[in-house]
Design a protein around this motif. Structure first.
Motif, PDB file in Angstrom:
ATOM      1  N   LEU A 457      -8.276   2.750  -7.029  1.00  0.00           N
ATOM      2  CA  LEU A 457      -7.593   1.532  -6.633  1.00  0.00           C
ATOM      3  C   LEU A 457      -6.864   1.941  -5.038  1.00  0.00           C
ATOM      4  N   LEU A 458      -7.024   1.185  -4.149  1.00  0.00           N
ATOM      5  CA  LEU A 458      -6.318   1.366  -2.969  1.00  0.00           C
ATOM      6  C   LEU A 458      -4.706   1.504  -3.338  1.00  0.00           C
ATOM      7  N   PRO A 459      -4.126   2.583  -2.751  1.00  0.00           N
ATOM      8  CA  PRO A 459      -2.632   2.682  -3.117  1.00  0.00           C
ATOM      9  C   PRO A 459      -1.625   1.720  -2.409  1.00  0.00           C
ATOM     10  N   LEU A 460      -0.479   1.528  -2.825  1.00  0.00           N
ATOM     11  CA  LEU A 460       0.411   0.753  -2.452  1.00  0.00           C
ATOM     12  C   LEU A 460       0.087  -0.652  -2.120  1.00  0.00           C
ATOM     13  N   GLN A 461      -0.614  -1.154  -3.109  1.00  0.00           N
ATOM     14  CA  GLN A 461      -1.030  -2.647  -2.951  1.00  0.00           C
ATOM     15  C   GLN A 461       0.293  -3.728  -3.092  1.00  0.00           C
ATOM     16  N   VAL A 462       1.142  -3.390  -4.035  1.00  0.00           N
ATOM     17  CA  VAL A 462       2.246  -4.180  -4.233  1.00  0.00           C
ATOM     18  C   VAL A 462       3.396  -3.352  -4.168  1.00  0.00           C
ATOM     19  N   LEU A 463       4.402  -3.740  -3.088  1.00  0.00           N
ATOM     20  CA  LEU A 463       5.584  -2.830  -3.070  1.00  0.00           C
ATOM     21  C   LEU A 463       6.840  -3.837  -3.292  1.00  0.00           C
ATOM     22  N   PHE A 464       7.823  -3.174  -3.621  1.00  0.00           N
ATOM     23  CA  PHE A 464       9.148  -3.851  -4.080  1.00  0.00           C
ATOM     24  C   PHE A 464      10.223  -3.413  -3.467  1.00  0.00           C
TER      25      PHE A 464
END
Length: 503
Positions: A457-464
């Motif tokens: 999976l592509l890393p850092l797709q959803v960051l918070f």
């Protein structure tokens, strides 16, 4: 900088929320060459829980965040100082104390008697010193499981102050006002062991940024954004990230699709979620496809998110003395006395006697005829449901009852409504008894996909980001801003590695 950020394959980034966290992330990315970004804001304005308003003339009042908390290593203070935005009037600066009381604060009990300043100073001074010890975690290990309220009561009972008539009522006022700093319903619900994790920056607090208020700092950040990148009135319905069952993602070259409530969609490589913890508590189960991991959902549920509300009262002219900085209300049995708290829980007195949670009414910088009342917790949430006219009438009755002064005509009322705002649902984060704040805040801040998920999976797709994700500076605007910068820098480092993140 030689990186994919300056190549023809520049990542597309969507930021959800245009508060200080979202603007911090956006401006940091822009400084590093990222132009392909969009900020989606549900409200009709940027700022989030910062809202500078001008209801009573040209000078601003802050319906949301008020303070710049300290100077040292505070990026918002530095920004304001460099641009000459800090007001220099006598109201603009206070020392960093949990309960800040000046000789210009007038304390009254409910019998209409003004309390001696020496007695007030003795009690509030003791309370301030005790809170400083708590913040430094200077207490016996066996107290770890106590609430802050329980510990405060225990220590107060061991002093001679507790035996003086009226001192216990002033001490209750201290706890009630401390609820404002902690955004909690009661100090009996706030964790003693976790309070010391918050880091107070050195230097005084500033509560005035001139006639433009906090909006001046927001304008500085908004001015750095690419043209048309800020989209207001765009609430997000769903974030479909890689692994989603949505057929739309399979045909897209981007792994994420952000779907707005109006149907518009934004395919993207990365999304930075900066919505409030209160909003996540209400919407997290439907906002993400696939759903958030169990640990992140538990963090959202376990961390507290309280309401702090303001009530602005504009009078035809001041009825208080020129040297008065605030009118403080001391109840014989207030909601933060142990018995008052217990009865309030059992009988839900926060509905019928919500006004007892008001600490007092402070003078407002640059508004000579305006007072501001502060109220927290369940009482504040109930207050937001009442007509403003009723709120104003109750406050005037309180002022007459406690001071005995001839109160002048009330000409305007304005109160904040952070809890009833469907996209915010409160004010800022707190840590309930039994919660490990660092553990939960780290879980909340962890990007998706998590480290244990598929390497393909592509890393850092959803960051918070957001104040709730900062273990040291939660509750603050600089904590929110720094969390946004933190997430932007995660992305910058990813592309600086010169490794194609899709491989």
């Amino acid at each position: 900088m030689d990186s994919d950020l300056h190549s023809n394959h520049q990542p597309r980034v969507v930021i959800i929320g245009a508060g200080f966290a979202g603007l911090g992330a956006a401006t940091t990315l822009v400084k590093h060459g990222v132009k392909n970004l969009v900020i989606l804001e549900a409200l009709d304005r940027a700022g989030g829980r910062v809202w500078t308003h001008k209801p009573f003339g040209t000078a601003a009042v802050e319906l949301g965040a008020t303070w710049i908390h300290g100077q040292d290593d505070n990026p918002l203070y530095q920004m304001a100082k460099e641009r000459g935005l800090l007001a220099d009037d006598e109201f603009s600066m206070v020392t960093c104390q949990p309960v800040s009381v000046t000789p210009q604060d007038y304390f009254f009990n409910e019998q209409g008697k003004q309390l001696p300043s020496t007695q007030v100073e003795h009690v509030t001074g003791f309370f301030g010193r005790l809170m400083s010890q708590i913040n430094q975690q200077d207490y016996k290990p066996e107290c770890q499981s106590l609430s802050v309220g329980e510990y405060l009561d225990r220590e107060f009972s061991l002093t001679d102050l507790s035996k003086a008539e009226g001192s216990e009522d002033i001490y209750e006022w201290c706890k009630r006002v401390e609820c404002i700093d902690e955004a909690c319903n009661s100090m009996y619900e706030f964790s003693l062991s976790q309070l010391g994790l918050y880091t107070a920056l050195e230097g005084p607090f500033f509560n005035s940024l001139g006639s433009k208020g906090y909006q001046a700092l927001l304008d500085l950040l908004i001015g750095q954004l690419p043209s048309n990148s800020l989209r207001c009135r765009k609430p997000v319905q769903c974030i479909q990230w890689e692994g989603s069952s949505s057929s739309g993602l399979k045909a897209s070259k981007h792994p994420i699709n952000v779907v707005c409530e109006d149907g518009e969609q934004f395919p993207t490589d990365h999304v930075i979620v900066t919505v409030s913890l209160g909003c996540l508590k209400e919407r997290a189960t439907t906002l993400f496809d696939p759903p958030l991991p169990k640990g992140k959902m538990e963090a959202i549920q376990r961390l507290g998110f309280g309401t702090v509300a303001k009530i602005f009262l504009e009078f035809s002219k001041p009825f208080w003395p020129d040297d008065c900085a605030g009118i403080q209300l001391v109840w014989q049995q207030g909601p933060e006395s142990l018995k008052g708290y217990s009865d309030g829980c059992k009988q839900q007195l926060w509905r019928s006697e919500w006004f007892k949670k008001i600490g007092g009414f402070d003078c407002v910088p640059m508004h000579k005829s305006t007072l501001c009342g502060w109220i927290t917790g369940l009482a504040a949430e109930h207050m937001e449901t009442l007509p403003e006219s009723e709120v104003g009438e109750v406050c005037v009755r309180l002022l007459k009852k406690f001071t005995g002064w001839p109160v002048t005509e009330l000409q305007g009322v304005l109160r904040s409504t952070w809890y009833t705002n469907p996209y915010i649902r409160g004010s800022y984060t707190n840590v309930p008894v039994g919660v490990d704040a660092v553990k939960e805040q780290m879980a909340l801040a962890e990007p998706l996909p998590s480290t244990y998920q598929r390497k393909s999976l592509l890393p850092l797709q959803v960051l918070f980001a957001g104040e709730a994700t900062h273990p040291n500076f939660y509750t603050t605007t600089h904590g929110a801003y720094m969390s946004g910068v933190r997430e932007a820098e995660r992305l910058i480092k990813l592309y600086e590695s010169k490794v194609n993140p899709r491989l």
